[in-house]
Design a protein around this motif. Structure first.
Motif, mmCIF file in Angstrom:
data_model
loop_
_atom_site.group_PDB
_atom_site.id
_atom_site.type_symbol
_atom_site.label_atom_id
_atom_site.label_comp_id
_atom_site.label_asym_id
_atom_site.label_seq_id
_atom_site.Cartn_x
_atom_site.Cartn_y
_atom_site.Cartn_z
ATOM 1 N N ARG A 147 94.891 -9.810 43.521
ATOM 2 C CA ARG A 147 96.158 -9.080 43.453
ATOM 3 C C ARG A 147 97.059 -9.681 42.382
ATOM 4 N NH1 ARG A 147 99.394 -9.607 47.443
ATOM 5 N NH2 ARG A 147 98.521 -11.614 48.040
ATOM 6 N N HIS A 148 96.836 -10.966 42.062
ATOM 7 C CA HIS A 148 97.615 -11.655 41.026
ATOM 8 C C HIS A 148 96.801 -11.899 39.764
ATOM 9 C CE1 HIS A 148 100.952 -12.693 43.793
ATOM 10 N NE2 HIS A 148 99.995 -12.795 44.703
ATOM 11 N N ASP B 101 100.285 -15.490 47.781
ATOM 12 C CA ASP B 101 101.445 -15.306 46.916
ATOM 13 C C ASP B 101 102.098 -16.654 46.608
ATOM 14 O OD1 ASP B 101 100.945 -12.610 47.164
ATOM 15 O OD2 ASP B 101 102.581 -12.225 48.575
ATOM 16 N N SER C 85 101.876 -18.815 42.964
ATOM 17 C CA SER C 85 103.160 -19.092 42.321
ATOM 18 C C SER C 85 103.363 -20.588 42.105
ATOM 19 C CB SER C 85 104.293 -18.531 43.194
ATOM 20 O OG SER C 85 105.559 -18.912 42.691
#
Length: 322
Positions: free
Chosen positions: A256-257, A304, A308
């Protein structure tokens, strides 16, 4: 908890736990100890002491001089490393635990030590693994964890030591590098996804294991230690978990990233055999009912945060080089 001594403070759990404990209880209230030293925040932000946990006199002296009322004993050799040197693992894991418990008994300290899903075995139910069930592990790490659970129970019933513990699943953290555990493939995967965009897993496709993000693990330790002891029916080695995942599901979350992230496999027979003994998903009902266990992170929220934080670290490292 007012005056806390933590062993294994530079390990995967300790690195984050020390920081959180000092935020809550004050820098000087938390003594970090380890057999090695570093320039990490755990060392720099408050009192630190070199300690060999198998040295019972040194352990007692450290706790007494700190005026500890709580001992959080994290020092241990983890699953894969323990299997490569089982005699060392037994001497460290059990000898250190005995030193810690004897110190807690002598100084009337509240006591915590983690257990693990490694305490189960091939004959344990794989799905919804209950709190109370058959535990016949075939690894030295698992044997030491079962023995540790029983020894903590003994010290509570025999001597009245306020012992408490959690059976942790695989723990995922951006703060410390992998420490030799079987479930550390997940930590490796996040690091390599950000660093290189690909990862070769030593755990086979379709191998489901329980995992938890480190902030939830730290919260669980503190919540359990602050809980009313009268509510604890089990007291030691509560099942806790946040998610049951396999390598492909983590990779899908990472994509997703990082859409081009590639995952392949080169299975390590030793670590795969260890993983095959462990449950797919454990039942944490007793922890929820007896002291209010809860988690904040599912797989995607954990991903997520991991991506990050690791991206920030990589940029910082690159800026230092340039």
């Amino acid at each position: 908890m007012k005056r806390i001594l933590v062993t294994g403070a530079l390990g995967q759990i300790g690195s984050d736990l020390i920081v959180k404990l000092r935020q809550i209880y004050g820098d000087e209230a938390v003594l970090a100890t380890d057999i090695r030293q570093s320039q990490s925040e755990a060392v720099q932000s408050g009192p630190f002491r070199l300690l060999d946990v198998t040295d019972s006199k040194a352990f007692y002296d450290a706790a007494k001089e700190h005026r500890a009322d709580t001992i959080i004993h994290l020092a241990a050799l983890l699953s894969a490393r323990a299997e490569s040197n089982p005699a060392l693992a037994w001497n460290l894991n059990m000898g250190g635990l005995l030193s810690a418990l004897e110190t807690a008994r002598a100084l009337s300290c509240q006591f915590f030590t983690p257990s693990s899903i490694a305490a189960f075995g091939a004959d344990t139910p794989k799905r919804a693994t209950p709190q109370d069930t058959l535990q016949r592990p075939l690894t030295m790490y698992g044997v030491s964890k079962v023995s540790g659970e029983l020894l903590c129970d003994y010290y509570h019933h025999k001597y009245g030591v306020d012992t408490r513990g959690l059976r942790f699943p695989g723990l995922i953290s951006h703060s410390a590098p992998p420490g030799g555990g079987t479930t550390d493939y997940a930590v490796d995967m996040y690091w390599e996804a950000v660093r290189s965009g690909s990862y070769t897993s030593y755990i086979a496709k379709g191998t489901y294991l329980d995992m938890m993000y480190m902030p939830d693990a730290i919260s669980a330790i503190i919540t359990l230690m602050e809980a009313d002891g009268c509510r604890l029916k089990h007291r030691n080695a509560f099942n806790v978990t946040a998610m049951s995942v396999e390598p492909e599901s983590i990779a899908a979350s990472i994509r997703r990233h990082i859409p081009d992230f590639k995952l392949d496999y080169q299975v390590d027979p030793v670590r795969q055999s260890i993983a095959n003994e462990w449950p797919d998903a454990i039942d944490a009902t007793c922890a929820r009912e007896e002291w209010g266990f809860d988690v904040q992170y599912d797989l995607n929220r954990m991903t997520d945060d991991m991506v990050s934080k690791l991206t920030e670290k990589l940029r910082a490292d690159q800026s230092k080089i340039s």
